[in-house]
Design a protein around this motif. Structure first.
Motif, PDB file in Angstrom:
ATOM      1  N   GLY A 128       0.772  -1.229   0.000  1.00  0.00           N
ATOM      2  CA  GLY A 128       0.000   0.000   0.000  1.00  0.00           C
ATOM      3  C   GLY A 128       0.802   1.277   0.000  1.00  0.00           C
ATOM      4  N   LYS A 129       2.132   1.183  -0.006  1.00  0.00           N
ATOM      5  CA  LYS A 129       2.900   2.427   0.158  1.00  0.00           C
ATOM      6  C   LYS A 129       2.831   3.316  -1.080  1.00  0.00           C
ATOM      7  CE  LYS A 129       7.418   0.138  -0.657  1.00  0.00           C
ATOM      8  NZ  LYS A 129       6.887  -1.266  -0.701  1.00  0.00           N
ATOM      9  N   THR A 130       2.781   2.733  -2.275  1.00  0.00           N
ATOM     10  CA  THR A 130       2.702   3.579  -3.475  1.00  0.00           C
ATOM     11  C   THR A 130       1.357   4.294  -3.558  1.00  0.00           C
ATOM     12  OG1 THR A 130       4.252   2.187  -4.705  1.00  0.00           O
ATOM     13  CG2 THR A 130       2.807   3.604  -5.990  1.00  0.00           C
ATOM     14  N   THR A 131       0.269   3.569  -3.300  1.00  0.00           N
ATOM     15  CA  THR A 131      -1.049   4.211  -3.324  1.00  0.00           C
ATOM     16  C   THR A 131      -1.147   5.275  -2.239  1.00  0.00           C
ATOM     17  OG1 THR A 131      -2.097   2.242  -4.242  1.00  0.00           O
ATOM     18  CG2 THR A 131      -3.527   3.811  -3.124  1.00  0.00           C
ATOM     19  N   THR A 132      -0.673   4.968  -1.030  1.00  0.00           N
ATOM     20  CA  THR A 132      -0.723   5.941   0.063  1.00  0.00           C
ATOM     21  C   THR A 132       0.124   7.164  -0.256  1.00  0.00           C
ATOM     22  OG1 THR A 132      -1.094   4.163   1.672  1.00  0.00           O
ATOM     23  CG2 THR A 132      -0.318   6.281   2.535  1.00  0.00           C
ATOM     24  N   THR A 133       1.316   6.944  -0.785  1.00  0.00           N
ATOM     25  CA  THR A 133       2.186   8.058  -1.170  1.00  0.00           C
ATOM     26  C   THR A 133       1.500   8.942  -2.204  1.00  0.00           C
ATOM     27  OG1 THR A 133       4.152   6.686  -0.771  1.00  0.00           O
ATOM     28  CG2 THR A 133       4.456   8.656  -2.101  1.00  0.00           C
ATOM     29  N   THR A 134       0.882   8.307  -3.195  1.00  0.00           N
ATOM     30  CA  THR A 134       0.203   9.055  -4.256  1.00  0.00           C
ATOM     31  C   THR A 134      -0.980   9.834  -3.701  1.00  0.00           C
ATOM     32  OG1 THR A 134       0.867   7.359  -5.855  1.00  0.00           O
ATOM     33  CG2 THR A 134      -0.900   8.857  -6.510  1.00  0.00           C
ATOM     34  N   ILE A 135      -1.779   9.209  -2.839  1.00  0.00           N
ATOM     35  CA  ILE A 135      -2.920   9.903  -2.229  1.00  0.00           C
ATOM     36  C   ILE A 135      -2.447  11.130  -1.454  1.00  0.00           C
ATOM     37  CG2 ILE A 135      -4.713   9.726  -0.447  1.00  0.00           C
ATOM     38  CD1 ILE A 135      -5.099   6.801  -1.329  1.00  0.00           C
ATOM     39  N   ILE A 136      -1.404  10.980  -0.648  1.00  0.00           N
ATOM     40  CA  ILE A 136      -0.870  12.104   0.138  1.00  0.00           C
ATOM     41  C   ILE A 136      -0.465  13.248  -0.786  1.00  0.00           C
ATOM     42  CG2 ILE A 136       1.078  12.850   1.578  1.00  0.00           C
ATOM     43  CD1 ILE A 136       0.946  10.068   2.909  1.00  0.00           C
ATOM     44  N   ALA A 137       0.318  12.925  -1.823  1.00  0.00           N
ATOM     45  CA  ALA A 137       0.807  13.970  -2.731  1.00  0.00           C
ATOM     46  C   ALA A 137      -0.346  14.673  -3.440  1.00  0.00           C
ATOM     47  CB  ALA A 137       1.771  13.363  -3.745  1.00  0.00           C
ATOM     48  N   LYS A 138      -1.325  13.913  -3.909  1.00  0.00           N
ATOM     49  CA  LYS A 138      -2.430  14.507  -4.656  1.00  0.00           C
ATOM     50  C   LYS A 138      -3.366  15.300  -3.746  1.00  0.00           C
ATOM     51  CE  LYS A 138      -2.408  11.452  -8.675  1.00  0.00           C
ATOM     52  NZ  LYS A 138      -2.167  12.563  -9.622  1.00  0.00           N
ATOM     53  N   LEU A 139      -3.539  14.851  -2.505  1.00  0.00           N
ATOM     54  CA  LEU A 139      -4.338  15.637  -1.557  1.00  0.00           C
ATOM     55  C   LEU A 139      -3.686  16.991  -1.300  1.00  0.00           C
ATOM     56  CD1 LEU A 139      -5.424  12.981   1.112  1.00  0.00           C
ATOM     57  CD2 LEU A 139      -6.922  14.233  -0.451  1.00  0.00           C
ATOM     58  N   LEU A 140      -2.382  16.987  -1.098  1.00  0.00           N
ATOM     59  CA  LEU A 140      -1.659  18.239  -0.859  1.00  0.00           C
ATOM     60  C   LEU A 140      -1.749  19.161  -2.071  1.00  0.00           C
ATOM     61  CD1 LEU A 140       1.476  16.711   0.883  1.00  0.00           C
ATOM     62  CD2 LEU A 140      -0.235  18.158   1.991  1.00  0.00           C
ATOM     63  N   GLU A 141      -1.603  18.581  -3.267  1.00  0.00           N
ATOM     64  CA  GLU A 141      -1.726  19.379  -4.484  1.00  0.00           C
ATOM     65  C   GLU A 141      -3.137  19.940  -4.624  1.00  0.00           C
ATOM     66  OE1 GLU A 141      -0.545  16.643  -7.498  1.00  0.00           O
ATOM     67  OE2 GLU A 141       1.587  17.153  -7.364  1.00  0.00           O
ATOM     68  N   SER A 142      -4.142  19.130  -4.280  1.00  0.00           N
ATOM     69  CA  SER A 142      -5.536  19.579  -4.384  1.00  0.00           C
ATOM     70  C   SER A 142      -5.819  20.751  -3.451  1.00  0.00           C
ATOM     71  CB  SER A 142      -6.487  18.419  -4.064  1.00  0.00           C
ATOM     72  OG  SER A 142      -6.342  17.362  -4.993  1.00  0.00           O
ATOM     73  N   GLU A 143      -5.070  20.819  -2.358  1.00  0.00           N
ATOM     74  CA  GLU A 143      -5.231  21.912  -1.401  1.00  0.00           C
ATOM     75  C   GLU A 143      -4.448  23.148  -1.821  1.00  0.00           C
ATOM     76  OE1 GLU A 143      -7.095  23.346   2.104  1.00  0.00           O
ATOM     77  OE2 GLU A 143      -7.384  21.481   1.001  1.00  0.00           O
ATOM     78  N   GLY A 144      -3.627  23.019  -2.874  1.00  0.00           N
ATOM     79  CA  GLY A 144      -2.891  24.169  -3.386  1.00  0.00           C
ATOM     80  C   GLY A 144      -1.421  24.210  -3.032  1.00  0.00           C
ATOM     81  N   HIS A 145      -0.909  23.157  -2.385  1.00  0.00           N
ATOM     82  CA  HIS A 145       0.510  23.125  -2.048  1.00  0.00           C
ATOM     83  C   HIS A 145       1.350  22.747  -3.273  1.00  0.00           C
ATOM     84  CE1 HIS A 145      -0.202  23.496   2.284  1.00  0.00           C
ATOM     85  NE2 HIS A 145      -1.195  22.647   2.140  1.00  0.00           N
ATOM     86  N   ARG A 146       2.574  23.231  -3.314  1.00  0.00           N
ATOM     87  CA  ARG A 146       3.532  22.829  -4.357  1.00  0.00           C
ATOM     88  C   ARG A 146       4.268  21.590  -3.841  1.00  0.00           C
ATOM     89  NH1 ARG A 146       8.845  24.602  -6.402  1.00  0.00           N
ATOM     90  NH2 ARG A 146       8.794  24.557  -8.689  1.00  0.00           N
ATOM     91  N   VAL A 147       4.093  20.467  -4.541  1.00  0.00           N
ATOM     92  CA  VAL A 147       4.539  19.168  -4.038  1.00  0.00           C
ATOM     93  C   VAL A 147       5.547  18.542  -4.995  1.00  0.00           C
ATOM     94  CG1 VAL A 147       3.792  16.857  -3.361  1.00  0.00           C
ATOM     95  CG2 VAL A 147       2.319  18.823  -2.893  1.00  0.00           C
ATOM     96  N   HIS A 148       6.564  17.916  -4.432  1.00  0.00           N
ATOM     97  CA  HIS A 148       7.553  17.162  -5.208  1.00  0.00           C
ATOM     98  C   HIS A 148       7.454  15.702  -4.775  1.00  0.00           C
ATOM     99  CE1 HIS A 148       9.383  21.029  -6.414  1.00  0.00           C
ATOM    100  NE2 HIS A 148       9.066  21.380  -5.177  1.00  0.00           N
ATOM    101  N   LEU A 149       7.115  14.827  -5.721  1.00  0.00           N
ATOM    102  CA  LEU A 149       6.871  13.409  -5.438  1.00  0.00           C
ATOM    103  C   LEU A 149       8.022  12.578  -5.983  1.00  0.00           C
ATOM    104  CD1 LEU A 149       4.930  11.069  -4.586  1.00  0.00           C
ATOM    105  CD2 LEU A 149       3.914  11.261  -6.873  1.00  0.00           C
ATOM    106  N   GLY A 150       8.553  11.672  -5.171  1.00  0.00           N
ATOM    107  CA  GLY A 150       9.668  10.872  -5.665  1.00  0.00           C
ATOM    108  C   GLY A 150      10.034   9.726  -4.754  1.00  0.00           C
ATOM    109  N   GLY A 151      11.284   9.273  -4.904  1.00  0.00           N
ATOM    110  CA  GLY A 151      11.770   8.130  -4.136  1.00  0.00           C
ATOM    111  C   GLY A 151      11.514   6.835  -4.860  1.00  0.00           C
ATOM    112  N   ASN A 152      11.136   5.805  -4.116  1.00  0.00           N
ATOM    113  CA  ASN A 152      10.923   4.475  -4.664  1.00  0.00           C
ATOM    114  C   ASN A 152       9.779   4.428  -5.670  1.00  0.00           C
ATOM    115  OD1 ASN A 152      11.693   1.565  -4.448  1.00  0.00           O
ATOM    116  ND2 ASN A 152       9.591   1.346  -3.749  1.00  0.00           N
TER     117      ASN A 152
END
Length: 464
Positions: A128-152
């Motif tokens: 579940g880590k990829t889905t959870t990571t993606t959800i976190i990043a997209k939620l932050l982006e949806s709120e208007g934050h500038r997000v950098h997604l990466g790693g594994n």
């Protein structure tokens, strides 16, 4: 101690730097170092013919010294800094000899943590880590934050460091291999769950768990850690975290500072008050495991994202490719791609998404993980089991040894190769059936990675 990227580059000026592995995570790193005027030796166990045409020649034209083939690690003594690729054990004899001679062992992700100017949210776990990571990043982006997604998740961030600003947020997926030698932890850490995995590389389950712990062991008291209270291993960490603890549970109501599931709704409990955040009916992604993924994500973003944004996002987010991905419906048969399922626990979660018994395609590279927990779940959820790959006989045995197994329930087919397995599924399926690729194993016996396996599945299914 964190430093600026420029300070780090200055600290390795004039030093000899070796990069072990010329793959997805390290190729941009090599280019970045070369363009900064750093003397780079790049090493990879593959031979020259295994790379894209001109790829190695381009690195050589930029000044890199290249060592390829079976002896690729035999030139490390004398190096000052060694960047390890995530899947390479740090205690290999050649690496140990170089470190003993004075080399500093590091990695792209470790250096990134030292130079990143903004808060980091890190996610790890067995499933579940990829889905959870993606959800976190997209939620932050949806709120208007500038997000950098990466790693594994596939995007190395160090080469992008100069585009990251203090007011931004970084979200990284972290594997056990990346975490093995980490000496810094993210400001907000999430562990989705832990179960036996990658025991073909890790020497024991204890070593695997110890690697995962590095995601929070180096936190400060004002950092935060989100743990799964329903998982015995992650729950056991709760008494030893240095930062602020948030537990989440799908199975029981938790006390203060927690995320839990009650009456088909995810609640956030803080300061003695329960706030309903997300109804199960608002989550487009199927399966109880995705309720858990959302709970973990909510624990991570609760100070950054509004409840309204979470609800709006969950209604439309259809998931990540290769994760219970509907490929097509043909002649009343639905074909799902869950190629990411490289462990038994992941396949068990995938099977639970369907109310009917499915036709399951499973098997692959042997990571030396036991299948005893998978056997009974296959009996409960599968009408026809199609097996292929190195682990086919092991999974077949686990099914027959399951306490609830009866002959022909399920029927089992063993196929010589992946193509044959998918074609067998099409031949045996009837209108109304679900065909699910959820291998419970890694892909390396027949494919480069789970992405290639999933894409191959989709190509075959779309050719029907």
């Amino acid at each position: 101690m964190r430093q600026s990227f420029r300070e780090y580059l200055h600290s390795i000026e004039g030093k000899r730097v070796a990069v072990l592995g010329i793959g997805v995570s390290n190729l941009p790193l090599i280019h970045m170092l070369l363009h900064a005027g750093i003397k780079v030796t790049a090493c990879d166990k593959r031979d020259r013919s295994s790379f894209d045409a001109g790829q190695i020649e381009e690195l050589e034209s930029l000044g890199a010294t290249i060592y390829l083939g079976k002896d690729y690690l035999d030139h490390l003594v004398g190096q000052d800094v060694i960047f390890r690729t995530p899947g390479l054990r740090p205690d290999l004899p050649q690496i140990c000899a170089s470190v003993k001679a004075g080399a500093q062992l590091t990695s792209e992700m470790e250096v990134f943590f030292h130079v990143c100017p903004c808060p980091i949210i890190g996610v790890t776990g067995s499933d579940g880590k990829t889905t959870t990571t993606t959800i976190i990043a997209k939620l932050l982006e949806s709120e208007g934050h500038r997000v950098h997604l990466g790693g594994n998740i596939g995007n190395p961030l160090l080469p992008e460091i100069e585009a990251i600003h203090p007011e931004d947020l970084v979200v990284v997926e972290l594997s056990s291999f990346q975490l093995m030698t980490m000496d810094l932890s993210p400001h907000i850490a999430v562990i989705t769950n832990l179960a036996p995995n990658h025991l073909d590389v890790h020497r024991s389950m204890e070593e695997y768990i110890d690697a995962k712990k590095n995601i929070f062991l180096h936190q400060h008291q004002d950092d935060r850690i989100i743990l799964n209270a329903d998982n015995a291993i992650t729950a056991s960490f709760a008494g030893n975290v240095p930062g602020i603890l948030t537990l989440f549970s799908r199975k029981k109501e938790l006390q203060e500072n927690a995320v839990f599931f009650r009456d088909n709704t995810i609640y956030l409990r803080e300061n003695g008050k329960d706030q309903p955040v997300l109804s199960k009916t608002d989550i487009l992604l199927p399966g109880d495991h995705n309720i858990e993924n959302y709970m973990a994500a909510i624990g991570a973003v609760k100070n950054f994202v509004s409840v309204e944004t979470i609800r709006s996002f969950a209604k439309t987010f259809g998931g990540v490719e290769h994760r219970i991905e509907l490929v097509r419906e043909l002649n009343g048969i639905q074909y799902y791609n869950d190629s990411i399922a490289s462990s038994p626990t992941r396949t068990i979660a995938g099977l639970s998404c369907f109310s009917e018994k499915v036709i399951l395609i499973a098997g692959g590279y042997d990571k030396h993980i036991p299948f005893d927990t998978l056997g009974p779940e296959i009996v409960n959820h599968v009408k026809l089991l199609i097996l292929t790959g190195d682990t086919a006989s092991k999974i077949h045995t686990a099914v027959k040894m399951a306490p609830n197994y009866q002959e022909h329930s399920p029927d089992v087919l063993e196929c010589n190769n992946f193509q044959e397995a998918v074609e067998a599924a099409r031949r045996e399926a009837k209108p109304g059936d679900v065909v699910l690729l959820s291998p419970a194993c890694a892909s390396f016996d027949q494919f480069k990675n789970f992405v290639e396996r999933g894409n191959t599945f989709k190509k075959i299914v779309n050719s029907f």
